[in-house]
Design a protein around this motif. Sequence first.
Motif, PDB file in Angstrom:
ATOM      1  N   ASN B 185      83.533  83.580  33.821  1.00 31.73           N
ATOM      2  CA  ASN B 185      82.101  83.588  34.083  1.00 31.73           C
ATOM      3  C   ASN B 185      81.336  83.437  32.771  1.00 31.73           C
ATOM      4  O   ASN B 185      81.330  84.339  31.939  1.00 31.73           O
ATOM      5  CB  ASN B 185      81.707  84.876  34.804  1.00 31.73           C
ATOM      6  N   ALA B 187      78.090  83.086  32.433  1.00 33.01           N
ATOM      7  CA  ALA B 187      76.800  83.780  32.444  1.00 33.01           C
ATOM      8  C   ALA B 187      76.950  85.244  32.067  1.00 33.01           C
ATOM      9  O   ALA B 187      75.969  85.899  31.726  1.00 33.01           O
ATOM     10  CB  ALA B 187      76.157  83.650  33.823  1.00 33.01           C
ATOM     11  N   ARG B 188      78.170  85.763  32.158  1.00 33.70           N
ATOM     12  CA  ARG B 188      78.346  87.182  31.883  1.00 33.70           C
ATOM     13  C   ARG B 188      79.012  87.404  30.545  1.00 33.70           C
ATOM     14  O   ARG B 188      79.587  88.454  30.287  1.00 33.70           O
ATOM     15  CB  ARG B 188      79.166  87.818  33.002  1.00 33.70           C
ATOM     16  N   PRO B 195      70.495  82.987  29.717  1.00 33.44           N
ATOM     17  CA  PRO B 195      69.846  84.121  30.385  1.00 33.44           C
ATOM     18  C   PRO B 195      68.414  83.827  30.802  1.00 33.44           C
ATOM     19  O   PRO B 195      67.845  82.797  30.437  1.00 33.44           O
ATOM     20  CB  PRO B 195      69.860  85.192  29.289  1.00 33.44           C
ATOM     21  N   GLU B 196      67.866  84.756  31.537  1.00 27.81           N
ATOM     22  CA  GLU B 196      66.458  84.677  31.883  1.00 27.81           C
ATOM     23  C   GLU B 196      65.661  84.947  30.612  1.00 27.81           C
ATOM     24  O   GLU B 196      65.929  85.915  29.899  1.00 27.81           O
ATOM     25  CB  GLU B 196      66.135  85.726  32.943  1.00 27.81           C
ATOM     26  N   GLU B 269      72.932  75.096  34.677  1.00 29.38           N
ATOM     27  CA  GLU B 269      73.261  75.749  35.939  1.00 29.38           C
ATOM     28  C   GLU B 269      74.594  76.503  35.818  1.00 29.38           C
ATOM     29  O   GLU B 269      74.714  77.638  36.269  1.00 29.38           O
ATOM     30  CB  GLU B 269      73.338  74.682  37.035  1.00 29.38           C
ATOM     31  N   GLY B 272      74.199  79.581  33.760  1.00 29.99           N
ATOM     32  CA  GLY B 272      73.170  80.518  34.211  1.00 29.99           C
ATOM     33  C   GLY B 272      73.359  80.914  35.658  1.00 29.99           C
ATOM     34  O   GLY B 272      74.244  81.694  35.977  1.00 29.99           O
ATOM     35  N   PRO B 273      72.551  80.338  36.543  1.00 24.71           N
ATOM     36  CA  PRO B 273      72.594  80.784  37.939  1.00 24.71           C
ATOM     37  C   PRO B 273      73.976  80.709  38.593  1.00 24.71           C
ATOM     38  O   PRO B 273      74.350  81.611  39.320  1.00 24.71           O
ATOM     39  CB  PRO B 273      71.611  79.824  38.626  1.00 24.71           C
ATOM     40  N   ALA B 274      74.732  79.638  38.354  1.00 24.34           N
ATOM     41  CA  ALA B 274      76.040  79.526  39.011  1.00 24.34           C
ATOM     42  C   ALA B 274      77.071  80.384  38.280  1.00 24.34           C
ATOM     43  O   ALA B 274      77.889  81.047  38.897  1.00 24.34           O
ATOM     44  CB  ALA B 274      76.495  78.075  39.070  1.00 24.34           C
ATOM     45  N   GLN B 276      79.849  79.883  36.672  1.00 25.50           N
ATOM     46  CA  GLN B 276      81.213  79.443  36.366  1.00 25.50           C
ATOM     47  C   GLN B 276      81.495  78.084  37.012  1.00 25.50           C
ATOM     48  O   GLN B 276      80.832  77.668  37.950  1.00 25.50           O
ATOM     49  CB  GLN B 276      82.231  80.472  36.869  1.00 25.50           C
TER      50      GLN B 276
END
Lengths: 360, 361
Positions: B185, B187-188, B195-196, B269, B272-274, B276
Amino acid sequence: MKRTTTLLTGVALATGLAGAAIADSHDPFQVGFIYVGPTGDFGWTYEHDQGRLAVEEAYGDQVETVYLENVPEGADAERAITTMILGGADMIFTTSFGYMEATNAVAAQFPDVLFEHATGYLREHPNVSTYSARFYEGRAVLGHIAGHMTESNTIGYIASFPIPEVIRGINSAYLHARAVNPDVEMRVVWVYTWFDPAVEADAAQALIDAGVDVLMQHTDSTAPQAVAQEAGIISFGQASDMAQFAPAPRVASIIDNWAPYYIERVGQAIEGTWEQADTWDGIGPGMVEIGEMTETIPAEVRESAQAMIDAIAAGEYHPFTGPINRQDGTAWLAEGEVADDGTLAGMDFYVEGITGEIPN
Amino acid sequence: MIRLEKRPTPSRAWALSTPIIAVILTMIAGGAMFATLGQDPFETIRIIFWDPLFHERFASFSRPQLLVKAGPLILIAIGLSLGFRAGIWNIGAEGQYIVGAIAGAAFGLAFYPSESPLIFPGMVIAGLIGGTLWAMIPALLKVFANTNEILVSLLLVYVAEAMLASAATGWLRNPEGQGFPGSRNLARHAGTDNPELFAGTGMHWGVLAAFVAVIAAYVLFQRHVLGYQIKLAGQAPRAARFSGVNPGRLIILCLGVSGALAGAAGLFEVSGPAGQITIDFNSGYGFTAIIVAFLGRLNPIGILFAGLLMALTYIGGELAQLLLQVPAPAIQAFQGMLLFFLLALDVLSNYRVRIGRERAA
């Protein structure tokens, strides 16, 4: 380091303020379901939706169920789950592997909501459980029947993606076909989709052209059944019964029956006895069922298949019992040894006798 | 008898008012459909168009989600609009989106577990390059072998999807994922995350990039000679050639820019939102963006609004599904109606409706 989830935290705070109002606004316990396909796919999602309806039937006015269908995996899933919670859901079943990260991300923001994720392994928070079915038990029975039924000694297998669940199914089916027919050969076609009638039909036709006279599928549409019917060979229903193709080509089927699990878990949630769990149930608890074996199968084969079903259900027989070698000839399980769940869960190899390679 | 008469120049009044008329017609036709499904048409339409923005329980969550959903659509559509205006048809943005995401993710994962602040900019560049290279295949084939870019770019989507499946199940698979498909992942993990940027706004780097792209495209078309050349090539290819526009250069430029923006959208994407790379990572943004581009009349500001409107129908449609259990296909049909009316009414800005017999000349 954890992802910056300020967005969801903000939401959690905002809804926390309104939380009391939401709790009052719906008396019945609300259970939400996130579906990857349409409820009318007559395969994977259809069976989950049958489970939802069984929950409604079991608890009547005590529960209210909602669902969102055709939810793409990934970014959209996180939004769909969150929206469902804002709508008042107390418990959510996310019914596809691809919702795993989204389920856990949302679970972190809503510790009071219970989450059940199908076919995944990630339980990062105490409010997330996972569940899956031992489909390989059912595949063993289908393999047994297939080994008996094939005259060309060639069984075709339409495989979706090279992931452990699918590889386990191929291995299990092959081992039990070979056990009753040492000359049997398994031809596997990888279609890289779970649901695409046109592609599945092409794969079925290619297998038939290659001499296959028994067709197994690990994809969810009924297209291969129609092709099998045309070609006059036999096939097995997948995920749901596909009884519209009985008594032939469909001679039996492997059915996912989520209803008993859903009823049990929702009941626990209502009573407040729900706890995090990692469930992997098979034929015994009824999560995997074998659909009616038709008259096309000789009576003695139906009997021996039923005996295998009973033995698996009773815990007397494990489909992966040694001696079994890996495809490269090295020993995997010694005589009488039974595969451990860890190896099965991550299975990434064929057993000895299957030709071809797992794509990478 | 009703006839259509071509206007010498498109009517500005109609061009501005048709979107509003289309929305009203969609509400009427869609409302009728919802009524036959046994739903209250007024409530359904209110939920789709109003509740995501103003419902007390949902709005604070859905408003930022509009930006998250619209961001990639706008970014891709702006890129596509350059080519579409010049008569260069890139139908394969979905493929460029996928390849950009794979390239960017692969770059980020190559340095895992480093948290260096240089990694994310590198991923963005890799995403831009990935999308550009994928778009260069149809571009160069068109310039040097005169192939049809519509077919080549579209078919390359399926190649990209196969690459995505192979990446998710093979070479980018999370080594700690117990054999399941899907990358780590991004985003993590600090360093690879998108990030936002401001809490509670949904604004991430991709949304910001979409706004920048809108402004840049606006300036390009209003002020820059290249924008003029693009418009000229689309409206009068022969005249463009006489005035010194090099068609090969224009093809490479337009496909390259649209590929780069689609690739960047994919990267933003996936990080961020997705979060992975997965087998089904692409969820049709590249195709939906084609619709957004035309909805927005290939105009940057129009595309901005069209992207937001599309996002609204997605999120509002989801709410209607949830609150009223309207079936998902009915929502898709509703979205289809909106597009149909918008494009069908386009005829009014280009043609004049005449009632009565054509006078003999």
